[in-house]
Design a protein around this motif. Structure first.
Motif, PDB file in Angstrom:
ATOM      1  N   HIS A 188      10.243  18.285  54.003  1.00 19.53           N
ATOM      2  CA  HIS A 188       9.231  17.082  54.237  1.00 19.53           C
ATOM      3  C   HIS A 188      10.109  16.033  54.249  1.00 19.53           C
ATOM      4  CE1 HIS A 188       5.455  18.528  54.667  1.00 19.53           C
ATOM      5  NE2 HIS A 188       5.351  19.078  53.618  1.00 19.53           N
TER       6      HIS A 188
ATOM      7  N   GLY B 234      -2.445  15.732  56.895  1.00 21.11           N
ATOM      8  CA  GLY B 234      -2.719  16.652  56.231  1.00 21.11           C
ATOM      9  C   GLY B 234      -2.325  18.000  56.651  1.00 21.11           C
ATOM     10  N   GLU B 235      -2.333  18.477  57.866  1.00 19.41           N
ATOM     11  CA  GLU B 235      -1.766  19.587  58.501  1.00 19.41           C
ATOM     12  C   GLU B 235      -0.317  19.802  57.944  1.00 19.41           C
ATOM     13  OE1 GLU B 235      -2.540  19.508  62.463  1.00 19.41           O
ATOM     14  OE2 GLU B 235      -4.770  19.957  62.200  1.00 19.41           O
ATOM     15  N   ILE B 236       0.538  18.701  58.115  1.00 27.66           N
ATOM     16  CA  ILE B 236       2.021  18.692  57.849  1.00 27.66           C
ATOM     17  C   ILE B 236       2.196  18.957  56.277  1.00 27.66           C
ATOM     18  CG2 ILE B 236       4.025  17.387  57.933  1.00 27.66           C
ATOM     19  CD1 ILE B 236       3.126  15.782  60.430  1.00 27.66           C
TER      20      ILE B 236
ATOM     21  N   ASP C  68       0.265  20.318  54.179  1.00 28.63           N
ATOM     22  CA  ASP C  68      -0.194  21.678  53.626  1.00 28.63           C
ATOM     23  C   ASP C  68       0.317  22.782  54.397  1.00 28.63           C
ATOM     24  OD1 ASP C  68      -1.782  20.257  51.911  1.00 28.63           O
ATOM     25  OD2 ASP C  68      -3.555  19.916  53.150  1.00 28.63           O
ATOM     26  N   ASP C  69       1.105  22.508  55.415  1.00 26.09           N
ATOM     27  CA  ASP C  69       2.141  23.766  55.846  1.00 26.09           C
ATOM     28  C   ASP C  69       2.697  24.639  54.883  1.00 26.09           C
ATOM     29  OD1 ASP C  69       3.368  25.620  57.398  1.00 26.09           O
ATOM     30  OD2 ASP C  69       3.994  24.039  59.083  1.00 26.09           O
TER      31      ASP C  69
ATOM     32  N   THR D 156      -5.399  13.512  60.029  1.00 23.70           N
ATOM     33  CA  THR D 156      -5.609  14.935  60.214  1.00 23.70           C
ATOM     34  C   THR D 156      -4.251  15.697  60.323  1.00 23.70           C
ATOM     35  OG1 THR D 156      -7.851  14.794  61.071  1.00 23.70           O
ATOM     36  CG2 THR D 156      -6.570  16.817  61.593  1.00 23.70           C
ATOM     37  N   GLU D 157      -3.360  14.841  61.215  1.00 25.38           N
ATOM     38  CA  GLU D 157      -1.928  15.451  61.336  1.00 25.38           C
ATOM     39  C   GLU D 157      -1.179  15.495  60.084  1.00 25.38           C
ATOM     40  OE1 GLU D 157      -1.345  14.498  65.834  1.00 25.38           O
ATOM     41  OE2 GLU D 157      -0.801  12.792  64.637  1.00 25.38           O
TER      42      GLU D 157
ATOM     43  N   LEU E  16      -7.253  15.028  51.549  1.00 18.47           N
ATOM     44  CA  LEU E  16      -5.958  14.473  51.847  1.00 18.47           C
ATOM     45  C   LEU E  16      -5.155  14.467  50.685  1.00 18.47           C
ATOM     46  CD1 LEU E  16      -3.753  14.079  54.015  1.00 18.47           C
ATOM     47  CD2 LEU E  16      -4.495  11.654  53.710  1.00 18.47           C
TER      48      LEU E  16
END
Length: 274
Positions: free
Chosen positions: A93, A80-82, A84-85, A77-78, A41
């Motif tokens: 952001h 990290g996805e946000i 790394d988008d 997890t969410e 992360l």
């Protein structure tokens, strides 16, 4: 100082912080930073020659973004996805975080208003239960005291005023009042024990403290205070209560109150509930 607590610079000239320094600066535990590195992360940009993690300004900024999203309720997890988008840049952001924070603030403000309304409704009706009174006032508290007081003074303005003020008091208020009352009783007993003469400056100060303790519940005049102090000497329960603290204290307190009232223009022999 070991390398774990030092800051250094990378070849580009940016200051790098060790995990300990970054932890202290941001307010996140070292263990948390280790975990975030382990799951990918927030991975530090550098390592010392001995393998210690080193965080750059960009790493610290990413940690702050993680904290904001976590505060908003996103899972790691969410988050990290946000973060790394590839389609979302840093400005986007920040804008998104601001929108979410504004929504959160609005929701919390609504909750504050709801709690305020509940507190207001409670303040108008709440009375301490016998159990709460026992917790605050100890084993000597008897629920009959309140019922008897209501029978005696229930039709007076002072009773209504005391009920309104008491309803707004928190448990912390009651605990404070109990502590202050215990201290006052100790000081009264000590004064009587030391032979402080009613009518003296010290006795008058204590009499005023006694009146002020009552005035927390209703506006107590010096004449009313004399009426109460008279009851201390006439009602065996009150006499026993005070005389347990110091033999003869009930009588001493009456005389101290009476002499202080005289200073304020009240004739103790003709004091009335007014």
């Amino acid at each position: 100082m070991t390398q774990e607590h030092e800051a250094s610079e990378n070849p580009a000239g940016d200051e790098l912080l060790t995990v300990g320094t970054a932890s202290s600066l941001i307010g996140v535990s070292v263990r948390t930073l280790h975990h975030w590195d382990h799951i990918g992360l927030v991975s530090p940009s550098g390592r010392t020659s001995t393998g210690y993690r080193q965080y750059s300004a960009d790493d610290v900024a990413r940690i702050h973004r993680v904290l904001v999203y976590r505060e908003l309720g996103f899972s790691l997890t969410e988050v990290g996805e946000i973060l790394d988008d590839p389609s979302v840049n840093e400005s986007a952001h920040l804008e998104r975080q601001r929108e979410l924070l504004a929504e959160r603030i609005d929701h919390l403000q609504q909750m504050v208003c709801a709690v305020d309304q509940m507190m207001e409704a409670q303040a108008m009706n709440k009375k301490l239960t016998p159990q709460e009174q026992s917790e605050i006032f100890g084993q000597d508290w008897n629920p009959e005291y309140q019922r008897e007081a209501e029978e005696r003074w229930g039709d007076t303005d002072q009773w209504e005023q005391s009920q309104q003020r008491a309803a707004k008091m928190s448990q912390e208020d009651w605990q404070r009042i109990k502590a202050e009352g215990d201290q006052l009783n100790q000081d009264l007993a000590q004064a009587a024990r030391n032979g402080v003469e009613p009518g003296s400056e010290r006795a008058n100060q204590l009499a005023e403290r006694h009146r002020e303790s009552i005035a927390q519940f209703y506006d107590c005049t010096h004449s009313m205070q004399v009426c109460l102090a008279t009851m201390y000497t006439q009602d065996p329960r009150f006499t026993e209560y005070y005389d347990k603290l110091e033999p003869g204290l009930a009588d001493w307190l009456y005389r101290a109150v009476a002499e202080n009232a005289r200073v304020h223009g009240v004739d103790p022999d003709n004091a009335a509930w007014e």
